[in-house]
Write a protein that holds these residues in place. Structure first.
Motif, PDB file in Angstrom:
ATOM      1  N   ARG A 118       0.812  -1.207   0.000  1.00  0.00           N
ATOM      2  CA  ARG A 118       0.000   0.000   0.000  1.00  0.00           C
ATOM      3  C   ARG A 118       0.850   1.263   0.000  1.00  0.00           C
ATOM      4  O   ARG A 118       0.587   2.204  -0.748  1.00  0.00           O
ATOM      5  N   ARG A 119       1.867   1.275   0.850  1.00  0.00           N
ATOM      6  CA  ARG A 119       2.720   2.459   0.917  1.00  0.00           C
ATOM      7  C   ARG A 119       3.455   2.678  -0.401  1.00  0.00           C
ATOM      8  O   ARG A 119       3.622   3.822  -0.850  1.00  0.00           O
ATOM      9  N   LEU A 120       3.880   1.591  -1.024  1.00  0.00           N
ATOM     10  CA  LEU A 120       4.609   1.712  -2.283  1.00  0.00           C
ATOM     11  C   LEU A 120       3.689   2.178  -3.402  1.00  0.00           C
ATOM     12  O   LEU A 120       4.099   2.959  -4.267  1.00  0.00           O
ATOM     13  N   VAL A 121       2.448   1.710  -3.400  1.00  0.00           N
ATOM     14  CA  VAL A 121       1.485   2.166  -4.409  1.00  0.00           C
ATOM     15  C   VAL A 121       1.230   3.660  -4.240  1.00  0.00           C
ATOM     16  O   VAL A 121       1.189   4.413  -5.222  1.00  0.00           O
ATOM     17  N   ARG A 122       1.073   4.115  -2.991  1.00  0.00           N
ATOM     18  CA  ARG A 122       0.879   5.553  -2.750  1.00  0.00           C
ATOM     19  C   ARG A 122       2.081   6.356  -3.229  1.00  0.00           C
ATOM     20  O   ARG A 122       1.937   7.426  -3.823  1.00  0.00           O
ATOM     21  N   HIS A 123       3.266   5.823  -2.949  1.00  0.00           N
ATOM     22  CA  HIS A 123       4.493   6.504  -3.391  1.00  0.00           C
ATOM     23  C   HIS A 123       4.511   6.654  -4.910  1.00  0.00           C
ATOM     24  O   HIS A 123       4.839   7.738  -5.431  1.00  0.00           O
ATOM     25  N   LEU A 124       4.148   5.610  -5.617  1.00  0.00           N
ATOM     26  CA  LEU A 124       4.171   5.654  -7.080  1.00  0.00           C
ATOM     27  C   LEU A 124       3.081   6.565  -7.629  1.00  0.00           C
ATOM     28  O   LEU A 124       3.310   7.323  -8.575  1.00  0.00           O
TER      29      LEU A 124
END
Length: 742
Positions: A118-124
């Motif tokens: 989830r955090r990585l998707v938000r970052h992208l």
């Protein structure tokens, strides 16, 4: 003191000047440039294609194949500074990276956090960049493959594009993760960071044949494409093999036979130069030179010698019969043939020599080359073995092979240096080979599988090659394997089944990989090798026109009954065929597809392939994961009572009923139904009634069941091990008393 200060200032000024140049050339930040300069000074780095990665618009995921401990440091210097790097625990904890952590937003993420997406998707989604380091495994295990699935999910949710990155040469660094016995160490190897154009997963899963593959497979295949792109497939065969000698050591034993013993890379090149010098004096650059030799050291030396001299090696099938040899010599306009008197005498090939001479060729005997070489020539070869005898051009023809003629008159297929080097590198990007492997090659070089897979691939990858002259010695080859202890074996179903019949259970126990091609692998053969020798047969598919490998099963992607998945760098499409409900005609494109044909009506002239896509003439089906199932040759379909029937499927029907025997199914004319199907078989108990009943049991179409059965002692075979269908058809016509002109 002043001098020392001045010297130090000069060094600092030079360092800053180099950093400024790199900053402007690559578009990196000044601190990144300062960090990059030591790499640039220490290693010859071909970094032109890294700009593709830097210029990729976010959101983007850099899929980096992690080969050595310095890869993250190099990427920190070259990728945009706002990239979030995800490392494995060992690299993330590396103390020597600590001073450079500010170059990236963070590198402290443990690789396990990639599953917390989830955090990585938000970052992208916030226009971010993500660098994920994948294990360096051509055939990753299921645990490692989960990383591909996780990253594919993240890319899909964030609508991020993928940029795969592979650093060519990094696995040979002293800091490599690969064991030294698999990748010999070099302090300063040439490094080639390669980035491919950014592509979304939505685009990657869409195939030219209209089907979709899985996102994880699409990501995995895209990284394999980067691995292939980092290899230098634009080198000529001579230079590519010489590069391998430098990479794996000139003193490494690379080829061996039972008579002449072992040759190191250096000794191979010395012998090759002596042969090439003799050919150079009697021919012109680009001229086709016939090669008529068995699997032996002399064959390899002759091929390398011809590549060095920029001559085209036309490998003659000495099992094809005098008429076909004469036709081959005339078609390829061969004026000179390299051979051995001892081989001709032992194999009883006097009629083949006469046939070649009738075609207009003269023979150069290797025995004469050996005895006539002067001391000056030998000394020159020893000193200049690294240098080719003539200018090299990877785009020019390297080899001429003659198709087996399973469906008609053989054709001359012209393959360039790039075709062959690319196909070997495509195979290496799909199946792991290393200097720890020993390959037992029994397939003749006039067979494309035997040439590329069994001869050139080992030379290019440092695999130790043991050559055996004939695949037909069923009783002797298992004993050879017991002595040589190979880890890799290439073969056809016919040959593998023959070896199993005479082998002891321990003869093939050293094998880790058995690759079969040229014909379908029967379940009985697969089961025998699995149960008796503990060896899994992986089946592949190829054709001479593709140099030859097109698809192959692997350790992680393996499905019985299929020929595997397409090699990196290739694409396929399947066109509908009237009368065939499932599947269609296979078209392919890729760097391994031939230059063109030579034909008898225009001897010596190359007829180029008309378009980028090549029609294989095979009927196939593909599934969602990209596995290819061969239905048969387009010509291997018969039209019976208006319906298309696969003769290959009929063969499988007979094979399931009589698995211990050999079968060939052919079509002959029939006045009432157009064509009729005939089974040519070695099964003494074969009867139409049994076939009819078996067909009913498995739900086969009644039109598939042959009513005519011709029993033979041996099904006709070509020298390559394939079924000789024209001969089988002639035999059926003769036995059934049909019109031979039909």
């Amino acid at each position: 003191m002043i001098l020392i200060v001045a010297l130090l200032l000069g060094v600092v000024a030079a360092y800053l000047a180099i950093a400024a140049v790199e900053m402007l050339r690559l578009g990196i930040g000044f601190r990144q440039a300062l960090f990059y300069v030591p790499f640039k000074l220490a290693y010859p780095i071909a970094d032109r294609r890294i700009r593709i990665a830097r210029e990729a618009k976010p959101p983007v995921i850099y899929a980096i194949v992690h080969q050595s401990r310095i890869d993250p440091a190099l990427m920190l210097a070259l990728l945009p500074q706002d990239t979030l790097h995800i490392l494995d625990p060992e690299s993330a904890a590396a103390g020597w990276l600590e001073p450079w952590r500010e170059l990236a937003r963070t590198i402290a993420f443990n690789a396990e956090h990639v599953f917390v997406s989830r955090r990585l998707v938000r970052h992208l989604r916030g226009k971010g960049r993500l660098a994920v380091y994948f294990p360096d495994a051509v055939e990753p295990d299921m645990k490692a493959f989960r990383l591909y699935r996780a990253v594919a999910r993240i890319a899909t949710k964030a609508d991020a594009r993928i940029v795969p990155i592979f650093i060519g040469g990094a696995r040979h660094l002293p800091f490599s993760f690969t064991p030294a016995e698999k990748a010999p160490r070099h302090w300063f190897p040439r490094l080639t960071p390669v980035a491919l154009e950014p592509v979304s997963l939505a685009e990657l899963v869409e195939r030219p044949d209209g089907q979709q593959t899985t996102a994880a497979n699409a990501l995995f295949d895209r990284t394999a494409d980067a691995r292939l792109a980092a290899t230098d497939s634009f080198r000529s065969l001579f230079l590519a093999i010489r590069d391998a000698a430098f990479r794996f050591g000139a003193g490494r034993i690379v080829v061996e036979d039972a008579v002449a013993g072992a040759l190191t890379y250096k000794r191979l090149f010395i012998e090759a130069r002596l042969i090439g010098q003799r050919i150079t004096s009697a021919s012109a650059p680009g001229e086709a030179i016939g090669v008529m030799l068995p699997n032996a050291n002399a064959l390899v030396a002759s091929l390398v010698g011809l590549f060095s001299a920029s001559r085209v090696a036309a490998v003659i099938n000495y099992t094809a019969g005098p008429a076909n040899v004469t036709a081959a010599v005339r078609t390829a306009h061969i004026r000179t043939v390299v051979s051995s008197r001892a081989f001709v005498q032992k194999a009883g090939l006097a009629d083949i020599v006469e046939a070649a001479e009738q075609g207009g060729a003269k023979f150069v005997w290797l025995e004469d080359v050996s005895t006539s070489a002067t001391m000056a020539e030998k000394l020159g070869a020893a000193l200049l073995w690294r240098r080719p005898l003539a200018a090299q051009d990877a785009a020019k023809p390297a080899v001429i092979l003659f198709t087996s003629g399973t469906e008609g008159t053989p054709k001359a297929v012209v393959l360039s240096h790039r075709n062959l080097v690319a196909n070997a590198m495509q195979a290496e990007a799909r199946i792991a080979f290393s200097p720890r492997d020993t390959l037992l090659n029994v397939l003749p070089a006039f067979h494309s599988f035997g040439l590329t897979g069994g001869t050139l691939l080992p030379l290019l990858t440092g695999v130790r090659l043991f050559l055996y002259p004939s695949p037909l010695h069923y009783k002797l080859i298992p004993g050879i394997a017991a002595k040589v202890r190979p880890t890799v074996l290439f073969g056809t179903d016919t040959f593998l089944a023959g070896y199993a019949r005479t082998a002891d259970d321990n003869d093939f126990s050293s094998l880790r990989l058995v690759v079969a091609g040229a014909e379908p692998v029967r379940q009985e053969t697969r089961r025998t090798w699995r149960e008796r020798f503990g060896a899994e047969i992986v089946e592949g598919y190829g054709l001479t026109e593709a140099a030859p490998v097109v698809a192959v099963n692997t350790a992680i992607h393996n499905r019985d009954g299929t020929v595997g998945r397409l090699l990196p760098g290739m694409q396929l499409r399947v066109e509908p065929v009237e009368g065939i409900a499932e599947g269609g005609r296979l078209w392919i494109t890729g760097p391994n597809v031939m230059i063109g044909y030579m034909t008898a009506d225009a001897p010596g002239e190359i007829q180029p392939v008309d378009a980028a896509w090549y029609d294989t003439g095979d009927i196939v089906s593909t599934d969602r994961e990209g596995f290819i199932t061969i239905k048969g040759r387009a010509r291997r379909f018969a039209k019976v009572a208006g319906e298309m029937v696969s003769l290959g499927a009929v063969e499988m029907l007979a094979q399931a009923l009589w698995p211990e025997d050999r079968h060939a199914v052919v079509a002959v004319p029939d006045r009432r139904r157009g064509e009729r199907i005939v089974l040519v078989t070695t099964a003494e108990e074969a009867a139409p009634e049994a076939l009819v009943q078996h067909g009913r049991n498995v739900g086969a179409n009644a039109l598939m069941v042959p009513q005519d059965i011709v029993k033979v002692d041996e099904v006709p075979l070509l020298g390559s091990g394939k079924t000789d269908y024209p001969s089988a058809r002639r035999l059926a016509v003769e036995r059934l008393g049909l019109d031979k002109a039909a």
